[in-house]
Design an enzyme around this catalytic site. Sequence first.
Site, PDB file in Angstrom:
ATOM      1  N   CYS A 131     -77.452  82.882  43.449  1.00 12.92           N
ATOM      2  CA  CYS A 131     -78.153  83.026  42.160  1.00 12.92           C
ATOM      3  C   CYS A 131     -79.454  83.815  42.320  1.00 12.92           C
ATOM      4  O   CYS A 131     -79.673  84.815  41.626  1.00 12.92           O
ATOM      5  CB  CYS A 131     -78.388  81.661  41.535  1.00 12.92           C
ATOM      6  SG  CYS A 131     -79.124  80.447  42.648  1.00 12.92           S
TER       7      CYS A 131
HETATM    8  N1  LIG Z   1     -75.888  75.559  41.374  1.00 14.33           N
HETATM    9  C1  LIG Z   1     -76.127  76.863  41.329  1.00 14.33           C
HETATM   10  O1  LIG Z   1     -77.003  77.354  40.591  1.00 14.33           O
HETATM   11  C2  LIG Z   1     -75.329  77.807  42.189  1.00 14.33           C
HETATM   12  C3  LIG Z   1     -75.455  79.179  41.958  1.00 14.33           C
HETATM   13  C4  LIG Z   1     -74.719  80.075  42.769  1.00 14.33           C
HETATM   14  C5  LIG Z   1     -73.896  79.577  43.770  1.00 14.33           C
HETATM   15  N2  LIG Z   1     -73.826  78.232  43.974  1.00 14.33           N
HETATM   16  C6  LIG Z   1     -72.926  77.756  45.026  1.00 14.33           C
HETATM   17  O2  LIG Z   1     -71.770  77.243  44.377  1.00 14.33           O
HETATM   18  C7  LIG Z   1     -71.217  76.153  45.131  1.00 14.33           C
HETATM   19  C8  LIG Z   1     -71.106  74.938  44.204  1.00 14.33           C
HETATM   20  O3  LIG Z   1     -72.409  74.630  43.757  1.00 14.33           O
HETATM   21  P1  LIG Z   1     -72.699  73.468  42.713  1.00 14.33           P
HETATM   22  O4  LIG Z   1     -74.130  73.579  42.365  1.00 14.33           O
HETATM   23  O5  LIG Z   1     -71.677  73.460  41.621  1.00 14.33           O
HETATM   24  O6  LIG Z   1     -72.473  72.184  43.667  1.00 14.33           O
HETATM   25  P2  LIG Z   1     -72.192  70.684  43.278  1.00 14.33           P
HETATM   26  O7  LIG Z   1     -72.723  70.443  41.902  1.00 14.33           O
HETATM   27  O8  LIG Z   1     -72.719  69.853  44.393  1.00 14.33           O
HETATM   28  O9  LIG Z   1     -70.593  70.598  43.221  1.00 14.33           O
HETATM   29  C9  LIG Z   1     -69.739  70.800  44.330  1.00 14.33           C
HETATM   30  C10 LIG Z   1     -68.287  70.422  43.986  1.00 14.33           C
HETATM   31  O10 LIG Z   1     -67.479  70.482  45.187  1.00 14.33           O
HETATM   32  C11 LIG Z   1     -66.900  69.177  45.457  1.00 14.33           C
HETATM   33  N3  LIG Z   1     -66.924  68.956  46.925  1.00 14.33           N
HETATM   34  C12 LIG Z   1     -67.969  68.573  47.688  1.00 14.33           C
HETATM   35  N4  LIG Z   1     -67.641  68.587  48.998  1.00 14.33           N
HETATM   36  C13 LIG Z   1     -66.344  68.976  49.071  1.00 14.33           C
HETATM   37  C14 LIG Z   1     -65.416  69.185  50.130  1.00 14.33           C
HETATM   38  N5  LIG Z   1     -65.783  69.023  51.411  1.00 14.33           N
HETATM   39  N6  LIG Z   1     -64.155  69.581  49.828  1.00 14.33           N
HETATM   40  C15 LIG Z   1     -63.774  69.739  48.542  1.00 14.33           C
HETATM   41  N7  LIG Z   1     -64.621  69.564  47.474  1.00 14.33           N
HETATM   42  C16 LIG Z   1     -65.882  69.190  47.743  1.00 14.33           C
HETATM   43  C17 LIG Z   1     -67.809  68.207  44.724  1.00 14.33           C
HETATM   44  O11 LIG Z   1     -67.354  66.911  44.626  1.00 14.33           O
HETATM   45  P3  LIG Z   1     -66.006  66.269  43.975  1.00 14.33           P
HETATM   46  O12 LIG Z   1     -64.801  66.882  44.640  1.00 14.33           O
HETATM   47  O13 LIG Z   1     -66.081  64.818  44.263  1.00 14.33           O
HETATM   48  O14 LIG Z   1     -66.054  66.535  42.499  1.00 14.33           O
HETATM   49  C18 LIG Z   1     -68.097  69.006  43.443  1.00 14.33           C
HETATM   50  O15 LIG Z   1     -67.022  68.995  42.532  1.00 14.33           O
HETATM   51  C19 LIG Z   1     -72.178  75.941  46.307  1.00 14.33           C
HETATM   52  O16 LIG Z   1     -71.671  76.585  47.452  1.00 14.33           O
HETATM   53  C20 LIG Z   1     -73.474  76.595  45.850  1.00 14.33           C
HETATM   54  O17 LIG Z   1     -74.242  77.066  46.943  1.00 14.33           O
HETATM   55  C21 LIG Z   1     -74.496  77.335  43.197  1.00 14.33           C
END
Ligand SMILES: NC(=O)c1ccc[n+]([C@@H]2O[C@H](COP(=O)([O-])OP(=O)(O)OC[C@H]3O[C@@H](n4cnc5c(N)ncnc54)[C@H](OP(=O)(O)O)[C@@H]3O)[C@@H](O)[C@H]2O)c1
Length: 314
Positions: A131
């Site tokens: 981001c």
């Molecule tokens: N937040 C932002 O602004 C943003 C922006 C750009 C990129 N990102 C990237 O996008 C990715 C997701 O970010 P997020 O903010 O959406 O994270 P998040 O809110 O923590 O959600 C992560 C998701 O993945 C699932 N998960 C966690 N560990 C896992 C595993 N080992 N195997 C399979 N599923 C798993 C989680 O749990 P459940 O399976 O229990 O549902 C949840 O659904 C990250 O890599 C982050 O760096 C985030």
Amino acid sequence: MTTANVGILGARGYVGRELVRLILAHPHLNLAFATSDSGAGKPIADTIPGAPHDLRFIETESAMEDLDAADVLILALPNGAAEEVVKNSAAPRLTIDISADHRFHQDWTYGLAETFGEDIRTASRIANPGCYATAMHLALRPLADLGVASAHCFGVSGYSGAGATPNDRNDPNTLRDNILPYALANHGHEREASHHLGMPVRFAPSVAPFFRGLMVTALVTLNEPIDTDALGEHFVQHYADAPFVRALNAETPSLHNVVNTPYADIGLLTVDRNDPRQVAVVCAIDNLMKGAASQAIQNINLALGLAPTDGLLP
Ligand SMILES: NC(=O)c1ccc[n+]([C@@H]2O[C@H](COP(=O)([O-])OP(=O)(O)OC[C@H]3O[C@@H](n4cnc5c(N)ncnc54)[C@H](OP(=O)(O)O)[C@@H]3O)[C@@H](O)[C@H]2O)c1
């Protein structure tokens, strides 16, 4: 155009929820599956209001056993988890990794459409940018063409940037009436922006107590002096064909205008009257949209030969 089936791993996270919402509303994409291990079996509509009531989250394991159900696989998993999935699964037609796991990988295309759009059109593996790295890249790329002596960026993000899993950077008690600076050297997005811009960028991020949206202020020394009109015209020209970048010249970008949208607003272009090599640029995006989910849909649109704005603009 036929419909492409899209599967999402990590669909209950902040980014995953946006992806589900965008795919359900997209005219050429169909949601094949959405995984959440903690939410498996529960209606998606409980987490994502407006989703059809018959849709339910499924476990990662059962999605992995039937990956053929998806033409497009989106990995919205924490950093480190995506690489594991890719290593252990057959590649679908198109894979988009939202995490940082493949942003420096030579077999993956960096999904910053405003710079690498032509590569994205033929890509089968796309590493979606971070981001903050997105906002820094969009603010600095036009300046790179002019010749940059040094570039320093200061960023403020809402706490959704730290994901839904509780951690130091989304703790409500720490953030209340506060701003939290962190990772003032060696932030992953500093390395990412520097790598894909081909020039060194310094970066100082902070988290603030609002939920979504981020703003980057870039302070740049150019090799040659420039005036404000020429700087403004340069940004307008650079982004003339970019449907999701709005060049605002001297106008101040506002999170209010980009949150819940796929847009990046770039403005408050400023030139130092005493040393017109010193310029400043501000870029505002929604970290969950242009910084993640809508950027992923933009990349899918390009890679599938759809219009870039399909499913993103009315
Ligand atoms: N937040 C932002 O602004 C943003 C922006 C750009 C990129 N990102 C990237 O996008 C990715 C997701 O970010 P997020 O903010 O959406 O994270 P998040 O809110 O923590 O959600 C992560 C998701 O993945 C699932 N998960 C966690 N560990 C896992 C595993 N080992 N195997 C399979 N599923 C798993 C989680 O749990 P459940 O399976 O229990 O549902 C949840 O659904 C990250 O890599 C982050 O760096 C985030």
